[in-house]
Design a protein around this motif. Structure first.
Motif, PDB file in Angstrom:
ATOM      1  N   HIS A  41       0.881  -1.144  -0.098  1.00 12.96           N
ATOM      2  CA  HIS A  41      -0.017   0.079  -0.140  1.00 12.96           C
ATOM      3  C   HIS A  41       1.082   1.130  -0.120  1.00 12.96           C
ATOM      4  CE1 HIS A  41      -3.550  -2.148   0.819  1.00 12.96           C
ATOM      5  NE2 HIS A  41      -2.949  -2.811   1.410  1.00 12.96           N
ATOM      6  N   ARG A  42       0.489   1.900  -0.669  1.00 11.89           N
ATOM      7  CA  ARG A  42       1.041   3.577  -0.786  1.00 11.89           C
ATOM      8  C   ARG A  42       0.665   4.181   0.404  1.00 11.89           C
ATOM      9  NH1 ARG A  42       1.539   8.048  -5.453  1.00 11.89           N
ATOM     10  NH2 ARG A  42       2.547   9.624  -4.246  1.00 11.89           N
ATOM     11  N   GLU A  49      -3.529  13.632  -2.438  1.00 11.05           N
ATOM     12  CA  GLU A  49      -2.682  12.612  -3.087  1.00 11.05           C
ATOM     13  C   GLU A  49      -3.129  11.506  -3.902  1.00 11.05           C
ATOM     14  OE1 GLU A  49       0.339  11.561  -0.341  1.00 11.05           O
ATOM     15  OE2 GLU A  49       1.096  13.726  -0.015  1.00 11.05           O
ATOM     16  N   VAL A  50      -4.327  11.018  -3.146  1.00 12.30           N
ATOM     17  CA  VAL A  50      -4.981  10.007  -3.521  1.00 12.30           C
ATOM     18  C   VAL A  50      -5.629  10.310  -5.075  1.00 12.30           C
ATOM     19  CG1 VAL A  50      -7.133   8.383  -3.439  1.00 12.30           C
ATOM     20  CG2 VAL A  50      -5.589   9.042  -1.317  1.00 12.30           C
ATOM     21  N   ARG A  55      -5.668  10.297 -11.131  1.00 10.73           N
ATOM     22  CA  ARG A  55      -5.283  10.983 -12.447  1.00 10.73           C
ATOM     23  C   ARG A  55      -3.916  10.403 -13.173  1.00 10.73           C
ATOM     24  NH1 ARG A  55      -6.815  16.315  -9.661  1.00 10.73           N
ATOM     25  NH2 ARG A  55      -8.929  16.314  -9.919  1.00 10.73           N
ATOM     26  N   GLU A  56      -2.985  10.168 -12.398  1.00 11.60           N
ATOM     27  CA  GLU A  56      -1.715   9.995 -12.976  1.00 11.60           C
ATOM     28  C   GLU A  56      -1.458   8.479 -13.580  1.00 11.60           C
ATOM     29  OE1 GLU A  56       1.207  10.972 -10.207  1.00 11.60           O
ATOM     30  OE2 GLU A  56       0.734  13.193 -10.375  1.00 11.60           O
ATOM     31  N   ALA A  57      -2.623   7.536 -12.948  1.00  9.08           N
ATOM     32  CA  ALA A  57      -2.422   6.229 -13.319  1.00  9.08           C
ATOM     33  C   ALA A  57      -2.754   6.080 -15.009  1.00  9.08           C
ATOM     34  CB  ALA A  57      -3.232   5.540 -12.325  1.00  9.08           C
ATOM     35  N   PRO A  58      -2.034   5.026 -15.453  1.00  7.08           N
ATOM     36  CA  PRO A  58      -2.335   4.744 -16.640  1.00  7.08           C
ATOM     37  C   PRO A  58      -3.677   4.032 -16.776  1.00  7.08           C
ATOM     38  CG  PRO A  58      -0.701   3.185 -15.897  1.00  7.08           C
ATOM     39  CD  PRO A  58      -0.865   3.963 -14.849  1.00  7.08           C
TER      40      PRO A  58
END
Length: 60
Positions: A41-42, A49-50, A55-58
């Protein structure tokens, strides 16, 4: 660490098995460490941040 033969056979044929059986198979094969990454887990410090990470996830 016992896995019923029927469970093992079903897993080989279909890829389906109970999670407990999957863990036992991994232990028997000596590859239980392969479960570390999918369950890591990050640590987020904020809801922002979540949101940013999503949004950045492919896209899949």
């Amino acid at each position: 660490m016992i896995v019923a033969f029927a469970s093992y056979k079903r897993f080989e044929q279909t890829g389906e098995t109970a999670f407990r059986s999957l863990c036992n198979i991994a232990i028997a094969l000596g590859c239980e460490q392969d479960f570390d990454e999918p369950f890591a887990h990050r640590q987020y410090m904020s809801t922002q941040e979540v949101t940013d990470a999503q949004r950045e996830a492919p896209k899949q």
